[in-house]
Design an enzyme around this catalytic site. Structure first.
Site, mmCIF file in Angstrom:
data_model
loop_
_atom_site.group_PDB
_atom_site.id
_atom_site.type_symbol
_atom_site.label_atom_id
_atom_site.label_comp_id
_atom_site.label_asym_id
_atom_site.label_seq_id
_atom_site.Cartn_x
_atom_site.Cartn_y
_atom_site.Cartn_z
ATOM 1 C CB SER A 1 20.231 26.801 -38.922
ATOM 2 O OG SER A 1 21.527 26.466 -39.350
ATOM 3 C CG ASP B 1 20.475 23.558 -40.969
ATOM 4 O OD1 ASP B 1 19.424 24.217 -40.841
ATOM 5 O OD2 ASP B 1 21.600 24.076 -40.928
#
Length: 289
Positions: free
Chosen positions: A57, A171
């Protein structure tokens, strides 16, 4: 300032300390990710030899900036971020399986990195995402930087998933908030993990203090929801580190800052650097093996 694309970057003349050699695993945490900048600057100031880096991320963005020798560019972006500047990334699009279209983010990534590939960076680098269909961690070490990072930051429901090599990627933080395994796959050096979710006690204390200060004193659904989400994120990070323990974990004292807040870079960078200073003796011990 319009920085040069990564493909034009000269090699840094940085002198490294042969005593301390590390691989880094940079965790996710949205706005808290600016703390990574402080960690990276503090390690560089002490001439630590970083031989590999992985990121999830916001940690993926920090990882590729380190591997491209562009941490200063990331710092400039972080310190200049305010509410107004963030508005340009809000390309609302309800028709693409997410609240935001992600096109503005992709344009910015393309501006910074062009078509540079992960395998062409100065340091071996892994960008970690999650396969939404197979339920697997995916460590990307080859291919263009832009789609890899775009996949790693694709928070489900906020940004649309990214299709890559037949996979549907989101993610990486939903499965692997701190990507230790990916760092170990790149190098046999000791792994230093930076866990942005490790200061839960401070976060819960801050939440309770704010709740007590509220006028009506009741537990609002929003506050309870936020606290519950923080608890889930902390637990997932702990489970990830239990399954793939690093040689040492850094947990900067940043729990009092909301993960959604991208406007406190100065404080986060300072706290990231402080976490290295506070744990330097242990870092030397594990990195100097």
């Amino acid at each position: 300032m319009k920085p040069r694309p990564a493909r034009c970057l000269p090699k840094s003349p940085r002198r490294e300390d042969p005593r301390v050699k590390l691989a880094l695993a940079l965790g996710g945490g949205a706005g808290l990710g600016w703390a990574h900048i402080g960690v990276l600057h503090a390690l560089a100031a002490r001439n630590v030899n970083v031989v590999a880096v992985s990121g999830t991320s916001i940690g993926a963005l920090a990882a590729v900036c380190l591997a491209a020798h562009r941490v200063n560019v990331l710092e400039e972006l972080a310190r200049s971020t305010n509410v107004r500047s963030m508005m340009r990334f809000l390309d609302i699009d309800f028709g693409r399986s997410a609240l935001l279209g992600g096109r503005a983010v992709q344009r910015e990534l393309r501006h910074q990195f062009g078509h540079t590939r992960l395998e062409d960076l100065f340091i071996p680098c892994a960008v970690v995402a999650a396969d939404l269909v197979a339920g697997e961690e995916v460590a990307l070490t080859r291919g263009e930087i832009v789609p890899a990072v775009r996949a790693s930051i694709a928070i489900p429901g906020i940004f649309p998933p990214v299709r890559h090599d037949g996979r549907l990627l989101v993610d990486g933080g939903v499965m692997t908030p701190v990507p230790v395994r990916a760092a170990r796959a790149l190098s046999n050096a000791p792994v230093l993990a930076v866990n942005l979710q490790g200061d839960y006690a401070n976060r819960s204390e801050t939440w309770l203090r704010r709740q007590r200060a509220a006028r009506h004193g009741g537990l609002s659904p929003t506050r309870v929801g936020r606290a519950g989400l923080s608890l889930i994120m902390m637990h997932v990070a702990r489970q990830s580190l239990a399954l793939d323990p690093p040689d040492f974990e850094l947990a900067p004292r940043i729990g009092h800052i909301d993960v959604r807040n991208f406007t406190r870079a100065d404080e986060l960078i300072a706290l990231g650097a402080a976490s290295v200073d506070e744990n330097w003796e242990m870092i030397v011990r594990i990195g100097g093996r």
